[in-house]
Design a protein around this motif. Structure first.
Motif, PDB file in Angstrom:
ATOM      1  N   ALA A 163       3.468  82.506  45.567  1.00 48.43           N
ATOM      2  CA  ALA A 163       3.490  82.680  47.024  1.00 48.43           C
ATOM      3  C   ALA A 163       4.197  81.531  47.733  1.00 48.43           C
ATOM      4  O   ALA A 163       5.067  81.759  48.587  1.00 48.43           O
ATOM      5  N   PRO A 164       3.891  80.271  47.419  1.00 45.46           N
ATOM      6  CA  PRO A 164       4.633  79.180  48.074  1.00 45.46           C
ATOM      7  C   PRO A 164       6.118  79.185  47.718  1.00 45.46           C
ATOM      8  O   PRO A 164       6.961  78.879  48.566  1.00 45.46           O
ATOM      9  N   LEU A 165       6.436  79.556  46.493  1.00 42.73           N
ATOM     10  CA  LEU A 165       7.849  79.594  46.113  1.00 42.73           C
ATOM     11  C   LEU A 165       8.591  80.703  46.844  1.00 42.73           C
ATOM     12  O   LEU A 165       9.754  80.536  47.231  1.00 42.73           O
ATOM     13  N   ALA A 166       7.933  81.836  47.042  1.00 44.43           N
ATOM     14  CA  ALA A 166       8.573  82.939  47.766  1.00 44.43           C
ATOM     15  C   ALA A 166       8.807  82.571  49.220  1.00 44.43           C
ATOM     16  O   ALA A 166       9.815  82.977  49.807  1.00 44.43           O
ATOM     17  N   ASN A 167       7.901  81.807  49.787  1.00 38.52           N
ATOM     18  CA  ASN A 167       8.110  81.364  51.172  1.00 38.52           C
ATOM     19  C   ASN A 167       9.204  80.308  51.259  1.00 38.52           C
ATOM     20  O   ASN A 167       9.945  80.245  52.234  1.00 38.52           O
ATOM     21  N   LYS A 168       9.279  79.466  50.239  1.00 42.40           N
ATOM     22  CA  LYS A 168      10.278  78.392  50.248  1.00 42.40           C
ATOM     23  C   LYS A 168      11.680  78.942  50.026  1.00 42.40           C
ATOM     24  O   LYS A 168      12.643  78.464  50.626  1.00 42.40           O
ATOM     25  N   TYR A 169      11.806  79.931  49.141  1.00 43.95           N
ATOM     26  CA  TYR A 169      13.109  80.517  48.829  1.00 43.95           C
ATOM     27  C   TYR A 169      13.099  81.995  49.200  1.00 43.95           C
ATOM     28  O   TYR A 169      12.802  82.855  48.372  1.00 43.95           O
ATOM     29  N   PRO A 170      13.432  82.338  50.410  1.00 43.81           N
ATOM     30  CA  PRO A 170      13.449  83.760  50.788  1.00 43.81           C
ATOM     31  C   PRO A 170      14.542  84.515  50.035  1.00 43.81           C
ATOM     32  O   PRO A 170      15.362  83.917  49.340  1.00 43.81           O
ATOM     33  N   ASP A 171      14.547  85.814  50.214  1.00 36.68           N
ATOM     34  CA  ASP A 171      15.498  86.644  49.477  1.00 36.68           C
ATOM     35  C   ASP A 171      16.931  86.158  49.664  1.00 36.68           C
ATOM     36  O   ASP A 171      17.374  85.910  50.788  1.00 36.68           O
ATOM     37  N   ALA A 172      17.620  86.061  48.551  1.00 32.56           N
ATOM     38  CA  ALA A 172      19.012  85.641  48.602  1.00 32.56           C
ATOM     39  C   ALA A 172      19.887  86.835  48.956  1.00 32.56           C
ATOM     40  O   ALA A 172      19.618  87.959  48.562  1.00 32.56           O
ATOM     41  N   LYS A 173      20.897  86.587  49.703  1.00 38.10           N
ATOM     42  CA  LYS A 173      21.828  87.657  50.067  1.00 38.10           C
ATOM     43  C   LYS A 173      22.771  87.916  48.903  1.00 38.10           C
ATOM     44  O   LYS A 173      23.356  86.983  48.357  1.00 38.10           O
ATOM     45  N   PRO A 174      22.935  89.146  48.482  1.00 40.16           N
ATOM     46  CA  PRO A 174      23.869  89.430  47.398  1.00 40.16           C
ATOM     47  C   PRO A 174      25.308  89.271  47.877  1.00 40.16           C
ATOM     48  O   PRO A 174      25.763  90.022  48.723  1.00 40.16           O
ATOM     49  N   SER A 175      25.967  88.274  47.361  1.00 38.81           N
ATOM     50  CA  SER A 175      27.328  88.004  47.822  1.00 38.81           C
ATOM     51  C   SER A 175      28.369  88.740  47.003  1.00 38.81           C
ATOM     52  O   SER A 175      29.498  88.928  47.450  1.00 38.81           O
ATOM     53  N   SER A 176      28.016  89.131  45.770  1.00 38.21           N
ATOM     54  CA  SER A 176      29.018  89.752  44.907  1.00 38.21           C
ATOM     55  C   SER A 176      29.017  91.273  45.001  1.00 38.21           C
ATOM     56  O   SER A 176      29.835  91.912  44.375  1.00 38.21           O
ATOM     57  N   ALA A 177      28.110  91.876  45.734  1.00 37.81           N
ATOM     58  CA  ALA A 177      28.033  93.330  45.795  1.00 37.81           C
ATOM     59  C   ALA A 177      29.288  93.974  46.370  1.00 37.81           C
ATOM     60  O   ALA A 177      29.793  94.936  45.798  1.00 37.81           O
ATOM     61  N   PRO A 178      29.838  93.471  47.480  1.00 37.22           N
ATOM     62  CA  PRO A 178      31.062  94.113  47.982  1.00 37.22           C
ATOM     63  C   PRO A 178      32.231  93.978  47.012  1.00 37.22           C
ATOM     64  O   PRO A 178      33.039  94.889  46.880  1.00 37.22           O
ATOM     65  N   VAL A 179      32.305  92.866  46.307  1.00 36.90           N
ATOM     66  CA  VAL A 179      33.398  92.664  45.355  1.00 36.90           C
ATOM     67  C   VAL A 179      33.262  93.644  44.204  1.00 36.90           C
ATOM     68  O   VAL A 179      34.245  94.272  43.788  1.00 36.90           O
ATOM     69  N   ALA A 180      32.032  93.805  43.692  1.00 38.08           N
ATOM     70  CA  ALA A 180      31.825  94.730  42.583  1.00 38.08           C
ATOM     71  C   ALA A 180      32.113  96.164  43.019  1.00 38.08           C
ATOM     72  O   ALA A 180      32.712  96.939  42.264  1.00 38.08           O
ATOM     73  N   ALA A 181      31.724  96.522  44.230  1.00 38.31           N
ATOM     74  CA  ALA A 181      31.987  97.874  44.715  1.00 38.31           C
ATOM     75  C   ALA A 181      33.482  98.118  44.858  1.00 38.31           C
ATOM     76  O   ALA A 181      33.985  99.197  44.533  1.00 38.31           O
ATOM     77  N   ALA A 182      34.204  97.108  45.311  1.00 38.79           N
ATOM     78  CA  ALA A 182      35.645  97.244  45.452  1.00 38.79           C
ATOM     79  C   ALA A 182      36.317  97.412  44.095  1.00 38.79           C
ATOM     80  O   ALA A 182      37.247  98.204  43.934  1.00 38.79           O
ATOM     81  N   LYS A 183      35.831  96.671  43.084  1.00 42.65           N
ATOM     82  CA  LYS A 183      36.400  96.804  41.739  1.00 42.65           C
ATOM     83  C   LYS A 183      36.158  98.197  41.182  1.00 42.65           C
ATOM     84  O   LYS A 183      37.039  98.796  40.572  1.00 42.65           O
ATOM     85  N   ASN A 184      34.932  98.697  41.367  1.00 39.76           N
ATOM     86  CA  ASN A 184      34.620 100.041  40.868  1.00 39.76           C
ATOM     87  C   ASN A 184      35.463 101.097  41.572  1.00 39.76           C
ATOM     88  O   ASN A 184      35.911 102.057  40.953  1.00 39.76           O
ATOM     89  N   GLU A 185      35.687 100.909  42.860  1.00 40.72           N
ATOM     90  CA  GLU A 185      36.485 101.867  43.610  1.00 40.72           C
ATOM     91  C   GLU A 185      37.929 101.854  43.123  1.00 40.72           C
ATOM     92  O   GLU A 185      38.562 102.901  42.986  1.00 40.72           O
ATOM     93  N   THR A 186      38.440 100.666  42.815  1.00 39.31           N
ATOM     94  CA  THR A 186      39.806 100.550  42.317  1.00 39.31           C
ATOM     95  C   THR A 186      39.949 101.250  40.970  1.00 39.31           C
ATOM     96  O   THR A 186      40.923 101.968  40.732  1.00 39.31           O
ATOM     97  N   LYS A 187      38.951 101.052  40.090  1.00 45.07           N
ATOM     98  CA  LYS A 187      39.000 101.708  38.783  1.00 45.07           C
ATOM     99  C   LYS A 187      38.925 103.222  38.930  1.00 45.07           C
ATOM    100  O   LYS A 187      39.581 103.950  38.189  1.00 45.07           O
ATOM    101  N   ALA A 188      38.129 103.692  39.869  1.00 47.64           N
ATOM    102  CA  ALA A 188      38.004 105.130  40.072  1.00 47.64           C
ATOM    103  C   ALA A 188      39.302 105.725  40.567  1.00 47.64           C
ATOM    104  O   ALA A 188      39.666 106.841  40.204  1.00 47.64           O
ATOM    105  N   ARG A 189      40.011 104.975  41.383  1.00 48.59           N
ATOM    106  CA  ARG A 189      41.289 105.489  41.880  1.00 48.59           C
ATOM    107  C   ARG A 189      42.329 105.571  40.779  1.00 48.59           C
ATOM    108  O   ARG A 189      43.155 106.468  40.753  1.00 48.59           O
ATOM    109  N   GLN A 190      42.299 104.604  39.866  1.00 56.68           N
ATOM    110  CA  GLN A 190      43.289 104.584  38.804  1.00 56.68           C
ATOM    111  C   GLN A 190      43.035 105.691  37.790  1.00 56.68           C
ATOM    112  O   GLN A 190      43.940 106.134  37.122  1.00 56.68           O
ATOM    113  N   GLY A 191      41.794 106.096  37.630  1.00 54.66           N
ATOM    114  CA  GLY A 191      41.475 107.128  36.654  1.00 54.66           C
ATOM    115  C   GLY A 191      41.414 106.566  35.255  1.00 54.66           C
ATOM    116  O   GLY A 191      41.592 105.381  35.021  1.00 54.66           O
ATOM    117  N   ILE A 192      41.167 107.448  34.337  1.00 54.15           N
ATOM    118  CA  ILE A 192      41.057 107.046  32.940  1.00 54.15           C
ATOM    119  C   ILE A 192      42.435 107.141  32.315  1.00 54.15           C
ATOM    120  O   ILE A 192      43.154 108.130  32.491  1.00 54.15           O
TER     121      ILE A 192
END
Length: 84
Positions: A35-64
């Motif tokens: 409990a004290p640790l959760a209060n001291k370190y609140p949820d971290a913001k995911p910084s890599s999620a938009p980058v990963a989504a962009a990579k997946n979108e690029t791969k989907a556009r290129q196709g197999i």
């Protein structure tokens, strides 16, 4: 014979109570410690999620690639031939 069943039931009940108590104490201790640790370190913001989504979108556009499709097709045909 009946005495053995009574002793076995008593032993089983004592074991279940001990395990339940141990896990309950463990949950209380972990909650108290975290409990004290959760209060001291609140949820971290995911910084890599938009980058990963962009990579997946690029791969989907290129196709197999055709080479991968050919390799998968060859493997499926070989598997079917071996497992008739």
């Amino acid at each position: 014979m009946e005495q053995l069943f009574i002793e076995a039931g008593t032993l089983m009940l004592a074991g279940m109570v001990f395990v339940f108590a141990f896990l309950g104490i463990l949950v209380v201790i972990i909650s108290t410690v975290l409990a004290p640790l959760a209060n001291k370190y609140p949820d971290a913001k995911p910084s890599s999620a938009p980058v990963a989504a962009a990579k997946n979108e690029t791969k989907a556009r290129q196709g197999i690639s055709p080479a991968i499709v050919a390799a998968i097709t060859s493997a499926v045909v070989r598997y079917r031939q071996q497992h008739k």
